[in-house]
Design a protein around this motif. Structure first.
Motif, short mmCIF file in Angstrom:
data_model
loop_
_atom_site.label_atom_id
_atom_site.label_comp_id
_atom_site.label_asym_id
_atom_site.label_seq_id
_atom_site.Cartn_x
_atom_site.Cartn_y
_atom_site.Cartn_z
N SER A 143 0.82 -1.20 0.00
CA SER A 143 0.00 0.00 0.00
C SER A 143 0.87 1.26 0.00
O SER A 143 2.07 1.21 0.20
N ARG A 144 0.22 2.36 -0.22
CA ARG A 144 0.90 3.66 -0.25
C ARG A 144 1.28 4.08 1.15
O ARG A 144 0.60 3.77 2.12
N SER A 145 2.38 4.82 1.29
CA SER A 145 2.83 5.28 2.60
C SER A 145 1.78 6.15 3.26
O SER A 145 1.13 6.97 2.60
N SER A 146 1.62 6.00 4.56
CA SER A 146 0.56 6.71 5.26
C SER A 146 0.82 8.22 5.33
O SER A 146 -0.10 9.02 5.33
N TYR A 147 2.07 8.63 5.33
CA TYR A 147 2.35 10.07 5.42
C TYR A 147 2.04 10.79 4.12
O TYR A 147 1.82 12.00 4.11
N LYS A 148 1.99 10.07 3.00
CA LYS A 148 1.67 10.70 1.72
C LYS A 148 0.18 10.96 1.57
O LYS A 148 -0.22 11.88 0.86
N GLY A 149 -0.65 10.15 2.18
CA GLY A 149 -2.09 10.30 2.03
C GLY A 149 -2.57 9.59 0.78
O GLY A 149 -1.79 9.04 0.01
N PRO A 150 -3.87 9.60 0.54
CA PRO A 150 -4.42 8.89 -0.63
C PRO A 150 -4.08 9.60 -1.93
O PRO A 150 -3.95 10.83 -1.97
N TYR A 151 -3.95 8.83 -3.00
CA TYR A 151 -3.70 9.41 -4.32
C TYR A 151 -5.03 9.74 -4.97
O TYR A 151 -5.87 8.85 -5.19
N ILE A 152 -5.24 11.00 -5.26
CA ILE A 152 -6.45 11.44 -5.95
C ILE A 152 -6.01 12.26 -7.16
O ILE A 152 -5.27 13.24 -7.02
N ASP A 153 -6.45 11.86 -8.33
CA ASP A 153 -6.08 12.53 -9.56
C ASP A 153 -6.62 13.96 -9.56
O ASP A 153 -7.81 14.17 -9.31
N GLU A 154 -5.74 14.93 -9.81
CA GLU A 154 -6.14 16.35 -9.74
C GLU A 154 -7.18 16.70 -10.79
O GLU A 154 -8.13 17.44 -10.52
N LYS A 155 -7.00 16.20 -12.02
CA LYS A 155 -7.97 16.50 -13.09
C LYS A 155 -9.34 15.95 -12.75
O LYS A 155 -10.36 16.59 -13.00
N LEU A 156 -9.36 14.76 -12.17
CA LEU A 156 -10.62 14.13 -11.81
C LEU A 156 -11.32 14.92 -10.70
O LEU A 156 -12.53 15.11 -10.73
N MET A 157 -10.54 15.39 -9.73
CA MET A 157 -11.11 16.17 -8.63
C MET A 157 -11.69 17.49 -9.15
O MET A 157 -12.75 17.93 -8.70
N LYS A 158 -11.01 18.12 -10.12
CA LYS A 158 -11.51 19.36 -10.70
C LYS A 158 -12.86 19.14 -11.40
O LYS A 158 -13.77 19.95 -11.28
#
Length: 95
Positions: free
Chosen positions: A2-17
């Motif tokens: 899994s992804r490192s906890s300090y980085k947080g979840p990966y959310i695509d910026e274009k998708l969020m926009k």
């Protein structure tokens, strides 16, 4: 892994926009086409419809609250199960 906890979840910026543009007043609730299968589903995505690329075509995914924290690609399988094999008369006669 899994992804490192300090980085947080990966959310695509274009998708969020695109999601935030739909949430704004006057935004239309059309399906959002995306190739970002590795993007984590955030609480802002709940209630939206995504067209997730499956490798050949797009699968419609409606996001509910139970999906938060999972990846978009989990809900658009890339492999189709055909079957394990057919039972024939010859095969049933042997057993």
């Amino acid at each position: 892994m899994s992804r490192s906890s300090y980085k947080g979840p990966y959310i695509d910026e274009k998708l969020m926009k695109k999601v935030m543009a739909q949430k704004a007043p006057g935004g239309t609730k059309t399906a959002i086409k995306t190739w970002a299968r590795r993007c984590d589903i955030s609480p802002e995505f709940v209630g939206h419809t995504f067209l997730v690329h499956q490798g050949k075509n797009f699968i419609t995914v409606y996001v509910s609250e139970a999906m938060v924290g999972h990846k978009l690609g989990e809900f658009a399988p890339t492999r189709t199960f055909r079957s394990h094999g057919k039972m024939t008369e010859k095969a049933t006669a042997k057993t």
